[in-house]
Write a protein that holds these residues in place. Sequence first.
Motif, PDB file in Angstrom:
ATOM      1  N   LEU A  67       0.804  -1.224   0.000  1.00 36.56           N
ATOM      2  CA  LEU A  67       0.000   0.000   0.000  1.00 36.56           C
ATOM      3  C   LEU A  67       0.834   1.269   0.000  1.00 36.56           C
ATOM      4  CD1 LEU A  67      -2.594  -1.180   2.665  1.00 36.56           C
ATOM      5  CD2 LEU A  67      -2.872  -1.167   0.169  1.00 36.56           C
ATOM      6  N   ALA A  68       2.136   1.126   0.194  1.00 39.21           N
ATOM      7  CA  ALA A  68       3.031   2.284   0.267  1.00 39.21           C
ATOM      8  C   ALA A  68       4.413   1.888  -0.242  1.00 39.21           C
ATOM      9  CB  ALA A  68       3.114   2.791   1.705  1.00 39.21           C
ATOM     10  N   TYR A  69       5.215   2.897  -0.522  1.00 33.69           N
ATOM     11  CA  TYR A  69       6.576   2.649  -1.004  1.00 33.69           C
ATOM     12  C   TYR A  69       7.543   3.617  -0.336  1.00 33.69           C
ATOM     13  CZ  TYR A  69       5.891   6.617  -4.215  1.00 33.69           C
ATOM     14  OH  TYR A  69       5.651   7.858  -4.754  1.00 33.69           O
ATOM     15  N   VAL A  70       8.833   3.281  -0.437  1.00 34.46           N
ATOM     16  CA  VAL A  70       9.901   4.086   0.146  1.00 34.46           C
ATOM     17  C   VAL A  70      10.789   4.576  -0.995  1.00 34.46           C
ATOM     18  CG1 VAL A  70      11.874   4.072   1.732  1.00 34.46           C
ATOM     19  CG2 VAL A  70       9.842   2.685   2.240  1.00 34.46           C
ATOM     20  N   GLY A  80      20.682   9.938   2.650  1.00 33.63           N
ATOM     21  CA  GLY A  80      19.775   8.922   3.162  1.00 33.63           C
ATOM     22  C   GLY A  80      18.391   9.427   3.506  1.00 33.63           C
ATOM     23  N   HIS A  81      18.070  10.683   3.172  1.00 31.88           N
ATOM     24  CA  HIS A  81      16.741  11.264   3.435  1.00 31.88           C
ATOM     25  C   HIS A  81      15.743  10.544   2.534  1.00 31.88           C
ATOM     26  CE1 HIS A  81      14.178  15.231   3.450  1.00 31.88           C
ATOM     27  NE2 HIS A  81      13.419  14.153   3.620  1.00 31.88           N
ATOM     28  N   ILE A  82      14.838   9.798   3.143  1.00 30.66           N
ATOM     29  CA  ILE A  82      13.867   9.045   2.372  1.00 30.66           C
ATOM     30  C   ILE A  82      12.445   9.477   2.720  1.00 30.66           C
ATOM     31  CG2 ILE A  82      15.351   7.055   1.988  1.00 30.66           C
ATOM     32  CD1 ILE A  82      14.074   5.646   4.267  1.00 30.66           C
ATOM     33  N   LEU A  83      11.532   9.102   1.838  1.00 30.18           N
ATOM     34  CA  LEU A  83      10.114   9.410   2.004  1.00 30.18           C
ATOM     35  C   LEU A  83       9.331   8.104   1.981  1.00 30.18           C
ATOM     36  CD1 LEU A  83       9.919  12.269  -0.654  1.00 30.18           C
ATOM     37  CD2 LEU A  83      10.259  12.524   1.813  1.00 30.18           C
ATOM     38  N   VAL A  84       8.345   8.007   2.833  1.00 26.38           N
ATOM     39  CA  VAL A  84       7.416   6.876   2.823  1.00 26.38           C
ATOM     40  C   VAL A  84       6.095   7.427   2.306  1.00 26.38           C
ATOM     41  CG1 VAL A  84       6.265   5.097   4.183  1.00 26.38           C
ATOM     42  CG2 VAL A  84       8.605   5.804   4.780  1.00 26.38           C
ATOM     43  N   CYS A  85       5.642   6.899   1.165  1.00 31.22           N
ATOM     44  CA  CYS A  85       4.458   7.431   0.472  1.00 31.22           C
ATOM     45  C   CYS A  85       3.425   6.339   0.256  1.00 31.22           C
ATOM     46  CB  CYS A  85       4.839   7.951  -0.916  1.00 31.22           C
ATOM     47  SG  CYS A  85       6.146   9.160  -0.953  1.00 31.22           S
ATOM     48  N   PRO A  86       2.170   6.608   0.545  1.00 28.91           N
ATOM     49  CA  PRO A  86       1.141   5.652   0.132  1.00 28.91           C
ATOM     50  C   PRO A  86       1.015   5.693  -1.393  1.00 28.91           C
ATOM     51  CG  PRO A  86       0.116   7.621   1.017  1.00 28.91           C
ATOM     52  CD  PRO A  86       1.597   7.783   1.200  1.00 28.91           C
ATOM     53  N   PHE A  87       0.678   4.567  -1.992  1.00 26.74           N
ATOM     54  CA  PHE A  87       0.452   4.559  -3.435  1.00 26.74           C
ATOM     55  C   PHE A  87      -0.768   5.409  -3.780  1.00 26.74           C
ATOM     56  CE2 PHE A  87       2.799   0.436  -3.202  1.00 26.74           C
ATOM     57  CZ  PHE A  87       3.809   0.751  -4.106  1.00 26.74           C
ATOM     58  N   ALA A  99      -5.184   0.193   7.207  1.00 29.78           N
ATOM     59  CA  ALA A  99      -4.126  -0.633   6.608  1.00 29.78           C
ATOM     60  C   ALA A  99      -3.002   0.248   6.041  1.00 29.78           C
ATOM     61  CB  ALA A  99      -4.709  -1.523   5.514  1.00 29.78           C
ATOM     62  N   GLU A 100      -3.356   1.367   5.402  1.00 29.50           N
ATOM     63  CA  GLU A 100      -2.331   2.281   4.885  1.00 29.50           C
ATOM     64  C   GLU A 100      -1.525   2.901   6.029  1.00 29.50           C
ATOM     65  OE1 GLU A 100      -4.301   4.011   0.760  1.00 29.50           O
ATOM     66  OE2 GLU A 100      -5.064   4.738   2.696  1.00 29.50           O
ATOM     67  N   THR A 101      -2.217   3.304   7.078  1.00 27.78           N
ATOM     68  CA  THR A 101      -1.537   3.882   8.242  1.00 27.78           C
ATOM     69  C   THR A 101      -0.561   2.877   8.839  1.00 27.78           C
ATOM     70  OG1 THR A 101      -3.462   5.256   8.728  1.00 27.78           O
ATOM     71  CG2 THR A 101      -1.882   4.942  10.507  1.00 27.78           C
ATOM     72  N   ASP A 102      -0.997   1.621   8.971  1.00 26.43           N
ATOM     73  CA  ASP A 102      -0.136   0.569   9.520  1.00 26.43           C
ATOM     74  C   ASP A 102       1.090   0.360   8.643  1.00 26.43           C
ATOM     75  OD1 ASP A 102      -1.977   0.246  11.561  1.00 26.43           O
ATOM     76  OD2 ASP A 102      -2.820  -1.638  10.751  1.00 26.43           O
ATOM     77  N   GLU A 103       0.902   0.338   7.332  1.00 22.80           N
ATOM     78  CA  GLU A 103       2.037   0.087   6.444  1.00 22.80           C
ATOM     79  C   GLU A 103       3.001   1.266   6.420  1.00 22.80           C
ATOM     80  OE1 GLU A 103       3.044  -1.142   1.874  1.00 22.80           O
ATOM     81  OE2 GLU A 103       1.487  -2.265   2.945  1.00 22.80           O
TER      82      GLU A 103
END
Length: 185
Positions: A67-70, A80-87, A99-103
Motif C-alpha cells: 500500500l506504500a513505497y519508500v 539517506g533522506h527518504i520518504l514513505v508514500c502511500p500509493f 491498513a495504509e496507516t499501519d504500512e
Amino acid sequence: MVDAATGDPRQDGVGEPDAFQRLWTPHRIRYIKGENKPASSDEADCPFCRIPQLDDADALIVHRGELAYVVLNLYPYNAGHILVCPFRHTADYTDLTSAETDEVAALTQQAMRVVRRVTSPHGFNIGMNQGGVAGAGIAAHLHQHVVPRWGGDSNFLPVIGHTKAMPQLLEDTREMLAEAWDQED
C-alpha cells in the motif's frame, strides 16, 4: 574591499556585510523554481503517483510495499533522506485507511533500522508536513520524511536556507539502501 573610514568589509551592491558564511548549492534553484512540483493537486500532475510507474533505480525507489513505497528524496536535507508514500493519492493523514496507516508506520520503522545499519546515524527527524502552509512541498500527496542525523551535521542552514551539502550521489545511496532493505526482509 574594506571601508577606509571604519575598517569594516564592504560589499558594494550586494547587501550589508554580516558574519554568515555562504554555502552555494546552485542545484537547488531548480527545486526552488518549481521543478518537479505539480501544477495542480490532481493525481495526473502528482510526482508521487508517477514515481511508482517507473523502474525502481530510475525512480530512486528503495522498497515497494503493498500500500506504500519508500523512495529517496530528490532534494534531500541529508544523505539517506527518504520518504514513505502511500500509493493512493491522498493529501491528509486522517484520510489514510487503517491498513495504509499501519504500512506507512511499519515502513518508517524498517527504514530507520535499515538506515541505522547502513550509515549509523546518531538520530532521526521523522515527520510529515500537512499542507503548503505547514511546509509541504507537494501537499496533494502525503509523504512521511525519514531524515538521518549526525552530531554536527547541521546548523541553521538546512532549516532556514533549505540547503545541504551532500556527500554521496542519490543513485549510490538508493542502491546501498535497497540492498540493505532486501537483507532486512
